[in-house]
Structures are given as C-alpha cells and as structure tokens.
Write an enzyme that holds these catalytic residues in place. Sequence first.
Site, short mmCIF file in Angstrom:
data_model
loop_
_atom_site.label_atom_id
_atom_site.label_comp_id
_atom_site.label_asym_id
_atom_site.label_seq_id
_atom_site.Cartn_x
_atom_site.Cartn_y
_atom_site.Cartn_z
N LYS A 189 0.82 -1.21 0.00
CA LYS A 189 0.00 0.00 0.00
C LYS A 189 0.85 1.27 0.00
O LYS A 189 0.37 2.35 -0.33
CB LYS A 189 -0.95 0.01 1.20
CG LYS A 189 -0.31 0.17 2.55
CD LYS A 189 -1.35 0.12 3.67
CE LYS A 189 -0.73 0.26 5.05
NZ LYS A 189 -0.12 1.58 5.27
N CYS A 207 -8.98 12.26 -9.65
CA CYS A 207 -9.72 12.30 -8.39
C CYS A 207 -8.75 12.43 -7.22
O CYS A 207 -7.85 11.61 -7.07
CB CYS A 207 -10.57 11.03 -8.22
SG CYS A 207 -11.43 10.96 -6.65
N ARG A 210 1.21 10.74 13.76
CA ARG A 210 2.38 10.15 13.12
C ARG A 210 3.07 9.25 14.13
O ARG A 210 2.76 9.24 15.30
CB ARG A 210 3.37 11.25 12.67
CG ARG A 210 2.94 12.06 11.46
CD ARG A 210 2.85 11.26 10.17
NE ARG A 210 4.03 10.45 9.91
CZ ARG A 210 5.14 10.87 9.34
NH1 ARG A 210 5.25 12.14 8.97
NH2 ARG A 210 6.16 10.06 9.12
N ARG A 253 -8.42 8.79 4.04
CA ARG A 253 -9.49 7.80 3.85
C ARG A 253 -10.09 7.37 5.18
O ARG A 253 -11.32 7.37 5.36
CB ARG A 253 -8.97 6.57 3.11
CG ARG A 253 -9.96 5.39 3.13
CD ARG A 253 -9.36 4.12 2.59
NE ARG A 253 -8.19 3.64 3.30
CZ ARG A 253 -8.23 2.94 4.44
NH1 ARG A 253 -9.39 2.68 5.03
NH2 ARG A 253 -7.12 2.51 5.00
#
Length: 325
Positions: free
Chosen positions: A96, A257, A162, A144
């Site tokens: 990812k 997008c 973080r 997200r």
Amino acid sequence: MLRERQAGLPPGTRGVDAVTVRLGTRASTLAMTQSGTVARMLTASSGLEVELVPLTTHGDVATGSLASLGGTGVFATALRAALLAGECDLIVHSLKDLPNAAYPGLTLIAVPEREGQRDALCSRGGVTLAELPAGARVGTGSPRRAAQVLERRPDLVVADIRGNVDTRLRKVTDGEYDAIVLAEAGLRRIGRESEISELFDLHAWPTSAGQGALAIEIRTADTTTELGRALRGLNDPAAAIPALVERAVLAELEAGCAAPVGISAIQNGESVEVAATVYRSDGSRSIRVEDAAPVAVVAEPAGRAALAERVVRVLRDRGVDELDD
C-alpha cells in the site's frame, strides 16, 4: 540464516548470485519484522543466506503529516535508490506504500501470502467506534480513514497522528487520543493484535489498495539470476492478483480524483470481486461501485486494466470527480 548489517557499511562487490543476499528495509519494528519474514521464506525455499540492511527514509524522520510529505511514496524512494545504487539486492515494501507508477530499473517480482486486509480500531478501554463518547479524539494519518470515521460518527474529532505502531498505541494509553485506526496486518505482524478493540468489515469499510500485502522489488537486470528465480517462487497468486486489481483501480482513478478512496478486492472461487468507495473528506457523502471479473482475466495486466476502467468509468459517471468540490 538471517543476519543484520549496520546501515552505511560498504556494500561490497558481491553479485546477486552470491550465497548471501542483502535485503534493504526501513528500520521500524514493523518493517524489520516484515522483511525478516520474507528473508526466512527466501532462505527456506532457496537456501540463500540473507542479511537485513536497515535504511532510514525521509518519511521516517520528517515530522509533518504524511500527506504534506508527498504521500506514502516518501517511504519507498530511499529504499529504491539504495537498491539501484547496489547497497542491497532486494527491498521489501508494504504494497500500500508503493507508488503505482513504474520505477525505471526496478521490477516488482513477488507478492507473498497476504495478511488481513481490514482496518482495526484500538481504543482506550477496548470500546468500539459506536461506543466512543461524542467528542472523542480519534487519531489517523490517513484521509481515507478520517472520512470513514466521520461517515459513521460525525460527532467525533479526527486528528492527525504520526509515529510507528508502538508510538501510536502509547498515545492512546497516555490519553492523547481516545482511539486510533491502524491496519490489522501491521498489528498482527508485530504481535500487538491484543490491542484491537474492533475490526471493521471489509465490505462496508474498504481499505487502501494493497493493504496487508508485501511487495518485493529487485533490479530488473537481476530478474533472471538465481535470486530472481528464487523470489518468483515466493509469489502467491491468491494474494497478488486481488492486490494488483486494487492497484489498477487506484491507478485509473488517480488521473483526476483527489478525494479519499478505499479499494478492496477478494478472490471468490473463480472470480475476483472488487469494491471501490470514494469519500468526501468530511465523510458526508460517498460513492461506491462494485464489479467482478474472472481470475484468469485479471491475472494479466490488460485484464486488470479493463476491469479498472469499468469501475472508474461508473464512479465518474456518478460524479466522483466533483465529490470534494
């Protein structure tokens, strides 16, 4: 045998067909654990001895939000530069975190068996998202995840966070956050699954493209060496094909997008089913599209691209490019 070499030592003049190969990795606990897993798999399957070469990336030392640093690709850049410079023979990423664009001179050669894809809530007192009190502070560095939390609980406060997994969990224990959202895979890989308060259903809460999967890269010129052949043997099609479908959808969507997106694919029999949901950043609206294709079709890049084009065309027809206007 797995050995660790201090970062910065001269890489030497060994070729990748030597008995010992050098695996470049970020130096965090999670990255070292993931890389150690790959190293042991490689040794078990090929007999090659592997030493870990810890490397520090800009994303590991910078203090700004991940988005402000340029996104997840900030972690991959230093590893890729070290591989091309000959400081190591292969590198391991969380898939990812790997940018979609091809990187000249390097090849993604294997995706090993995938860990869980879901997101997990880790909260003080073990409460679920629904049980958090109004105004509770939830930490995440992911736009997200922030949108998904606010979609379900607009009364919560979502704050940037973080740090490595241990640091983030400590911030919950210390009361800086009431809860945080992390990847299930990372928690399980470092043995912190007992900290999970809730696992979000993948159908209702799609995650990042490639979440839970690892990516092994080597120099393109080395793909036909003993090391290249051994690494191809670590590829798990049941993990690689759905994860690469997710990345294909993300690549198609990134053309215009900028809104937060969750993309999850699973293999169900002879089909791969994919769901993509794009969110308004405040969680007030989302657009979801589901599709499927035969495994044999999406096993090839052209098939993945065709499926991705269909999914993104429907998303755009439904107004996804204007979602955060």
